[in-house]
Design an enzyme around this catalytic site. Structure first.
Site, short mmCIF file in Angstrom:
data_model
loop_
_atom_site.label_atom_id
_atom_site.label_comp_id
_atom_site.label_asym_id
_atom_site.label_seq_id
_atom_site.Cartn_x
_atom_site.Cartn_y
_atom_site.Cartn_z
N ASP A 73 0.87 -1.18 0.00
CA ASP A 73 0.00 0.00 0.00
C ASP A 73 0.90 1.23 0.00
O ASP A 73 1.68 1.43 0.94
CB ASP A 73 -0.86 -0.06 1.27
CG ASP A 73 -1.80 1.13 1.41
OD1 ASP A 73 -1.59 2.16 0.73
OD2 ASP A 73 -2.75 1.03 2.22
N VAL A 74 0.79 2.06 -1.04
CA VAL A 74 1.72 3.20 -1.15
C VAL A 74 1.49 4.27 -0.08
O VAL A 74 2.33 5.14 0.10
CB VAL A 74 1.68 3.87 -2.55
CG1 VAL A 74 2.15 2.90 -3.63
CG2 VAL A 74 0.31 4.44 -2.87
N ASN A 100 2.83 5.70 -9.78
CA ASN A 100 1.63 5.77 -10.61
C ASN A 100 0.32 5.65 -9.84
O ASN A 100 -0.71 6.19 -10.27
CB ASN A 100 1.71 4.64 -11.66
CG ASN A 100 0.38 4.38 -12.33
OD1 ASN A 100 -0.04 5.15 -13.21
ND2 ASN A 100 -0.32 3.33 -11.92
N TYR A 171 -8.92 15.37 -5.63
CA TYR A 171 -8.08 14.83 -6.71
C TYR A 171 -7.23 15.94 -7.35
O TYR A 171 -6.01 15.81 -7.50
CB TYR A 171 -8.96 14.16 -7.75
CG TYR A 171 -8.22 13.48 -8.88
CD1 TYR A 171 -7.75 12.18 -8.74
CD2 TYR A 171 -8.00 14.13 -10.09
CE1 TYR A 171 -7.08 11.54 -9.78
CE2 TYR A 171 -7.33 13.50 -11.13
CZ TYR A 171 -6.87 12.20 -10.97
OH TYR A 171 -6.20 11.58 -12.01
N LYS A 175 -3.03 16.49 -7.59
CA LYS A 175 -2.26 16.55 -8.84
C LYS A 175 -1.50 17.88 -8.93
O LYS A 175 -0.35 17.91 -9.40
CB LYS A 175 -3.17 16.33 -10.04
CG LYS A 175 -3.81 14.93 -10.08
CD LYS A 175 -2.77 13.80 -10.10
CE LYS A 175 -3.41 12.43 -10.19
NZ LYS A 175 -2.43 11.32 -10.25
#
Ligand code: NAD
Length: 273
Positions: A73-74, A100, A171, A175
């Protein structure tokens, strides 16, 4: 002197060792496949989708490549450290990271819970921070590559590092954050010959955005935002990542490469607005 281009018969990433996060699906899967096709040994990270990750590893091995599937799990500090260590152990080193993994939890601002905000920040931004930090530590443990970058990172951003996106403030904020994280890290580690870049996809046909292309009507609406007139495929993004990761891009650092069919070119102004 800049390094010469590799001979055409030598694959672009021969001898390189890569970790790709979120490689059990969509863009990450296409990236892992493309890096392997270019000669890299690839650690295929998954959190869910073990079967798909293992099938990809089998496919790469059957084609004569090297690959391992690694669960992790990142958003977990310990699991990211273990992921990078396991990649080093599997291949004898690591010199490429493709950060990613990403999720969406959309809601209008009045209804967006703190949990939805934190979940997206934890995976998309904190996850990339942890992966970048552990990869840079590992690159420093690894050998220098005289005349070439000793390590390269490609962060998966989005056109929404630039284009605001109503109903997805979590989101879009992650980014935008990735853009500044990537540029700051690129500046910080350039003298060590570590390159850090990002790829910003537009609309790519993957499970994350199926509501945007899953019906004819949705697709027609989407295409109005894409001057190039087609939806992107995961392979469009993968080829850009492979190039950025390779020594062909040795003098490229701190850059975002948009792979978006012109989505970020203010399509409303086509035909003079
Ligand atoms: P996807 O849903 O197919 O893939 C996302 C991947 O991230 C999956 O493999 C998933 O298992 C993994 N993941 C999720 N949470 C994780 C965690 N905690 N730890 C490890 N892995 C985790 O979607 P995709 O479109 O392939 O998205 C990949 C990346 O591309 C994301 O960062 C996304 O924001 C970005 N992106 C996608 C598009 C698009 O149009 N599809 C556009 C711009 C950017």
């Amino acid at each position: 002197m800049p390094p010469a281009s590799p001979a055409p018969d030598r694959p672009l990433l021969a001898g390189r060792h890569a970790l790709v996060t979120g490689a059990s699906s969509g863009i990450g899967m296409a990236v892992a496949r493309d890096l392997a096709g270019a000669g890299a040994a690839v650690a295929v990270n998954y959190r869910s989708g073990q079967e798909a990750a293992e099938a990809l590893v089998e496919e790469i091995r059957a084609a004569g490549g090297r690959a391992v599937a690694l669960r992790g799990d990142v958003s977990s500090e310990d699991e990211v450290a273990a992921l990078v260590r396991s990649t080093e152990e599997a291949f004898g080193g690591i010199d490429l990271l493709v950060a990613n993994s990403g999720i969406q939890k959309d809601a209008p601002i009045g209804e967006m819970s703190l949990q939805d905000w934190q979940a997206v920040v934890s995976v998309n931004l904190t996850g990339q921070f942890l992966c970048c930090r552990e990869a840079i530590r590992a690159f420093r443990r690894g050998p220098e590559r005289p005349g070439r970058a000793r390590g390269a990172i490609v962060c998966m951003s989005s056109v929404h590092e630039l284009i605001p996106w109503a109903g997805r403030v979590n989101y879009a904020a992650t980014k935008g954050g990735i853009r500044m994280m990537m540029q700051t890290l690129a500046q910080e580690v350039a003298a060590e010959r570590i390159r850090v870049n990002a790829v910003a996809p537009g609309a790519i046909r993957t499970p994350i955005n199926e509501e945007a292309w899953g019906t004819e009507e949705a697709l027609r609406k989407l295409l109005r935002l894409i001057p190039y007139g087609r939806i992107g495929e995961p392979e469009d993004v993968a080829r850009a990542v492979t190039w950025l990761a390779s020594d062909e891009a040795d003098y490229v650092t701190g850059t975002t490469l948009f792979v978006d069919g012109g989505m970020s070119l203010y399509p409303e102004f086509v035909g003079n607005g």
